[in-house]
Write an enzyme that holds these catalytic residues in place. Structure first.
Site, PDB file in Angstrom:
ATOM      1  N   ASP A   1       0.855  -1.186   0.000  1.00  0.00           N
ATOM      2  CA  ASP A   1       0.000   0.000   0.000  1.00  0.00           C
ATOM      3  C   ASP A   1       0.888   1.232   0.000  1.00  0.00           C
ATOM      4  O   ASP A   1       1.986   1.214   0.571  1.00  0.00           O
ATOM      5  CB  ASP A   1      -0.905   0.019   1.239  1.00  0.00           C
ATOM      6  CG  ASP A   1      -1.998  -1.036   1.183  1.00  0.00           C
ATOM      7  OD1 ASP A   1      -2.433  -1.392   0.069  1.00  0.00           O
ATOM      8  OD2 ASP A   1      -2.427  -1.487   2.256  1.00  0.00           O
TER       9      ASP A   1
ATOM     10  N   ASP B   1      -6.840  -1.361  -4.826  1.00  0.00           N
ATOM     11  CA  ASP B   1      -7.944  -1.072  -3.909  1.00  0.00           C
ATOM     12  C   ASP B   1      -8.870  -0.010  -4.500  1.00  0.00           C
ATOM     13  O   ASP B   1     -10.093  -0.089  -4.361  1.00  0.00           O
ATOM     14  CB  ASP B   1      -7.408  -0.578  -2.563  1.00  0.00           C
ATOM     15  CG  ASP B   1      -6.522  -1.602  -1.863  1.00  0.00           C
ATOM     16  OD1 ASP B   1      -6.698  -2.810  -2.097  1.00  0.00           O
ATOM     17  OD2 ASP B   1      -5.640  -1.179  -1.083  1.00  0.00           O
TER      18      ASP B   1
END
Length: 167
Positions: free
Chosen positions: A127, A145
């Site tokens: 991330d 995402d």
């Protein structure tokens, strides 16, 4: 038989949607590779007063759900991603002419595969996008995402529009 029905039966109409999914997955993997090559875990670059680029590892699901579960969750979430991939490809083959529906599914597909690749290669999802305000930080996330979120929103919109048309 209409062209859309024919494409649905042969699967030919699903190729643009699969190409979109591959494009999203590729962009996701390129950005994650850039982060892995240029940032150490925990590094952060200030971009604006509300946005940073960071390097974070997520062994769990969304918002780090089950991230400290001991490792079994890697295989659970990988299995869920593989099952979702099979289901989505089946749906794309059956409904390639439903543009919003297929866009939504192919966006979810590209994101899901991008995160499954991370889990298989690294054991975690990379991330790197971090939003914050007044000391509050939204959990870091990535392009995969984002694609999944946009796809889910479009799927909801598609269903709302379908129900409205049927009235």
């Amino acid at each position: 038989m209409t062209r859309t029905a024919q494409a649905g039966r042969t699967g030919a109409g699903m190729w643009p949607w699969l190409a979109w999914a591959v494009l999203l997955m590729g962009a996701d993997q390129i950005t994650k590779t850039l982060i892995l090559n240029h940032y150490q875990l925990g590094d952060s670059t200030f971009i604006t007063s509300f946005f940073n680029i960071v390097r974070a590892h997520n062994t769990g699901a969304a918002f780090s759900f089950l991230s400290d579960a001991g490792g079994w969750q890697r295989w659970l979430f990988t299995g869920i991603g593989v099952a979702a991939t099979i289901f989505i490809v089946w749906q794309l083959r059956a409904h390639p002419g439903q543009k919003l529906f297929s866009f939504a599914l192919s966006s979810i597909l590209g994101g899901a595969v991008g995160n499954v690749v991370d889990r298989l290669m690294h054991g975690y999802v990379v991330d790197f996008l971090q939003f914050h305000y007044a000391g509050w930080y939204f959990p870091s996330f990535n392009l995969a995402d984002s694609a999944i979120t946009v796809g889910a929103a479009c799927l909801i919109l598609d269903e709302l529009l379908r129900v409205r048309r049927e009235r």
